[in-house]
Design a protein around this motif. Structure first.
Motif, short mmCIF file in Angstrom:
data_model
loop_
_atom_site.label_atom_id
_atom_site.label_comp_id
_atom_site.label_asym_id
_atom_site.label_seq_id
_atom_site.Cartn_x
_atom_site.Cartn_y
_atom_site.Cartn_z
N LEU A 18 41.66 44.98 51.86
CA LEU A 18 40.44 45.02 51.85
C LEU A 18 40.68 44.49 49.73
O LEU A 18 39.37 44.95 48.92
N LEU A 19 41.28 45.08 49.49
CA LEU A 19 41.47 44.76 47.50
C LEU A 19 40.97 43.63 47.89
O LEU A 19 40.68 42.25 47.98
N ARG A 20 39.82 44.08 46.74
CA ARG A 20 39.65 41.87 45.19
C ARG A 20 40.40 42.57 43.51
O ARG A 20 40.22 43.94 43.98
N PRO A 21 40.27 41.49 43.41
CA PRO A 21 40.64 41.79 41.37
C PRO A 21 39.64 42.44 40.67
O PRO A 21 37.93 42.18 41.28
N PRO A 22 39.48 43.58 39.98
CA PRO A 22 38.62 44.25 39.24
C PRO A 22 37.57 42.84 38.02
O PRO A 22 38.31 41.29 37.97
N GLY A 23 36.67 43.08 37.78
CA GLY A 23 36.02 41.69 36.47
C GLY A 23 37.10 41.64 35.17
O GLY A 23 38.18 41.91 35.33
N PRO A 24 36.25 40.60 34.61
CA PRO A 24 36.87 40.11 33.88
C PRO A 24 37.74 40.93 32.80
O PRO A 24 36.74 41.18 32.39
N GLY A 25 38.24 41.17 32.22
CA GLY A 25 39.37 41.68 31.31
C GLY A 25 39.61 43.26 31.43
O GLY A 25 39.38 44.22 30.72
N GLN A 26 39.45 43.88 32.99
CA GLN A 26 39.45 44.82 33.16
C GLN A 26 40.77 44.98 33.96
O GLN A 26 40.68 46.20 34.48
N TRP A 27 41.94 44.36 34.07
CA TRP A 27 43.44 44.31 34.61
C TRP A 27 43.80 46.17 34.37
O TRP A 27 43.99 46.99 34.53
N PRO A 28 44.01 46.15 32.30
CA PRO A 28 44.29 47.28 31.51
C PRO A 28 44.17 48.61 32.26
O PRO A 28 44.51 49.15 32.17
N ARG A 29 42.68 48.24 32.37
CA ARG A 29 41.93 49.50 32.45
C ARG A 29 42.40 49.77 33.78
O ARG A 29 42.18 51.51 34.05
N LEU A 30 42.12 49.29 34.58
CA LEU A 30 42.28 49.38 35.63
C LEU A 30 44.15 49.86 36.15
O LEU A 30 44.00 50.72 36.78
N ILE A 31 44.93 49.27 35.74
CA ILE A 31 46.49 49.99 35.72
C ILE A 31 46.44 51.21 35.32
O ILE A 31 47.43 51.87 35.68
N ALA A 32 45.66 50.84 34.20
CA ALA A 32 45.83 52.68 33.73
C ALA A 32 45.28 53.86 34.09
O ALA A 32 45.92 54.68 34.19
N VAL A 33 44.28 53.68 34.44
CA VAL A 33 43.87 54.75 35.38
C VAL A 33 44.59 54.57 36.66
O VAL A 33 44.39 56.11 37.63
N MET A 44 39.79 50.98 44.86
CA MET A 44 40.11 52.54 44.00
C MET A 44 41.18 52.77 44.62
O MET A 44 42.42 53.02 43.96
N GLN A 45 40.96 53.49 45.70
CA GLN A 45 42.05 53.68 46.16
C GLN A 45 43.65 52.73 46.13
O GLN A 45 44.65 53.09 46.55
N GLY A 46 42.94 51.86 47.09
CA GLY A 46 43.52 50.74 47.45
C GLY A 46 45.17 49.99 45.97
O GLY A 46 45.93 50.51 46.11
N TRP A 47 43.59 49.84 45.37
CA TRP A 47 44.87 50.10 44.32
C TRP A 47 45.46 50.67 43.54
O TRP A 47 46.96 49.89 42.82
N THR A 48 44.84 51.73 43.60
CA THR A 48 45.98 52.94 43.38
C THR A 48 47.36 53.36 44.28
O THR A 48 48.46 53.19 43.11
N ALA A 49 47.13 53.01 45.04
CA ALA A 49 48.25 52.91 46.17
C ALA A 49 49.46 52.04 45.50
O ALA A 49 50.47 51.84 45.97
N VAL A 50 49.03 50.97 45.72
CA VAL A 50 49.58 49.36 45.64
C VAL A 50 50.45 49.86 44.23
O VAL A 50 51.68 49.48 44.19
N VAL A 51 49.92 50.39 42.88
CA VAL A 51 50.76 49.68 41.96
C VAL A 51 50.92 51.07 41.70
O VAL A 51 52.82 51.37 40.96
N SER A 52 50.98 52.79 42.48
CA SER A 52 52.07 53.66 42.15
C SER A 52 53.64 53.43 42.80
O SER A 52 54.12 54.19 42.07
N VAL A 53 53.23 52.75 43.87
CA VAL A 53 54.54 52.64 45.15
C VAL A 53 55.43 52.24 43.99
O VAL A 53 56.36 53.81 44.00
#
Length: 297
Positions: A50-65, A172-181
């Motif tokens: 279900l993942l889709r990329p965030p808006g332009p320029g939001q990758w750093p903030r999403l990864i930090a979250v 948000m749940q999906g990206w948190t799971a993928v980034v955190s493992v």
């Protein structure tokens, strides 16, 4: 709320309260950071599609979250749960993320709050201090400090999350799971060198706890929470979530051998009372914002 949605709120609260008991039992067999990694690996399986990329320029903030919430908040909360000898104090102290979030939103985002909210924030933090002098908590202060650090990470992640756009709860749940493992696995290898060996010998309690945390607490609990968020203002749902620590205390007394002393009861009442006032003030503010544009001249 409709009776049906009140039932959904109760299901969410029960799912999250039971997670304290089930996870505490699982952490006897699997170390905390590895347990968190396993939980997120399981959660990623259904959500990665279900993942889709965030808006332009939001990758750093999403990864930090994702790192703040997935790695630091959840990793430290499970570590605190493993260090603690009771369920009641971690469940109460975790609620301190709400006054922390209000303070951070004021300092970072410039959000204002009235003196009553400020007083409630002060009462909540004083409640943590009172709770900290309970003999059970005082005998193991590392658990209290670790849970406070976990709550701070959740507050930071929540404030960082606010400017994100086009990222719903499932993403948000999906990206948190993928980034955190992978970061969690790396931390586990450093601080839990025998973690993989323990994972190999874990029984139904360890693996069952990971399954529960991934699919019942996260997928079902947060999924229903997202449904409620679509139907009602956040401030209307938040007060009901105070049932989570109350239910967790009951589960701790019934199944974990908790015997809360007077300081824990008084401190807990101060923390939860302060959180309730903050939530009710937010609800009052939300109602004024809705009613004001509708008011006649």
């Amino acid at each position: 709320m409709s009776p049906r949605d009140l039932v959904l709120v109760l299901v969410v609260c029960i799912a999250w309260a039971l997670n304290f008991l089930v996870s505490a039992n699982a952490l006897r067999e699997i170390p905390p950071f590895l347990f968190t990694a396993v939980r997120f690996a399981m959660l990623a399986l259904p959500l990665v599609w279900l993942l889709r990329p965030p808006g332009p320029g939001q990758w750093p903030r999403l990864i930090a979250v994702c790192l703040c919430i997935g790695v630091l908040h959840f990793g430290l909360s499970f570590l605190a749960l493993r260090l603690s000898t009771d369920l009641s104090s971690p469940a109460i102290v975790m609620q301190s993320y709400i006054p922390m979030t209000a303070l951070l939103a004021w300092a970072v985002l410039g959000e204002r709050f009235a003196w009553r909210t400020g007083l409630a924030i002060g009462v909540s933090f004083c409640g943590v201090l009172v709770l900290g002098f309970d003999p059970v908590v005082l005998a193991n202060p590392a658990a209290l400090l670790t849970m406070l650090a976990s709550a701070a990470m959740l507050a930071i992640g929540t404030v960082l999350m606010k400017p994100l756009r086009n990222v719903d709860m499932w993403n948000m749940q999906g990206w948190t799971a993928v980034v955190s493992v992978l970061p969690l696995l790396g931390i586990s290898l450093l601080v839990e060198p025998d973690g993989l060996a323990q994972l190999g010998t874990a029984g139904w309690a360890g693996w069952g706890g990971a399954v529960y945390a991934a699919f019942v607490s996260s997928l079902l609990g947060h999924g229903l929470y997202y449904v409620l968020m679509q139907r009602y203002p956040v401030a209307m749902v938040t007060p009901w979530l105070l049932l989570v620590p109350v239910l967790a205390i009951g589960l701790g007394v019934a199944f974990w051998g908790d015997r809360p002393g007077p300081r824990l009861w008084i401190g807990g009442a101060m923390v939860l009372g302060g959180v309730l006032v903050i939530a009710l003030r937010a609800l009052q503010k939300a109602r004024r914002l809705v009613e004001k544009p509708m008011a006649g001249p």
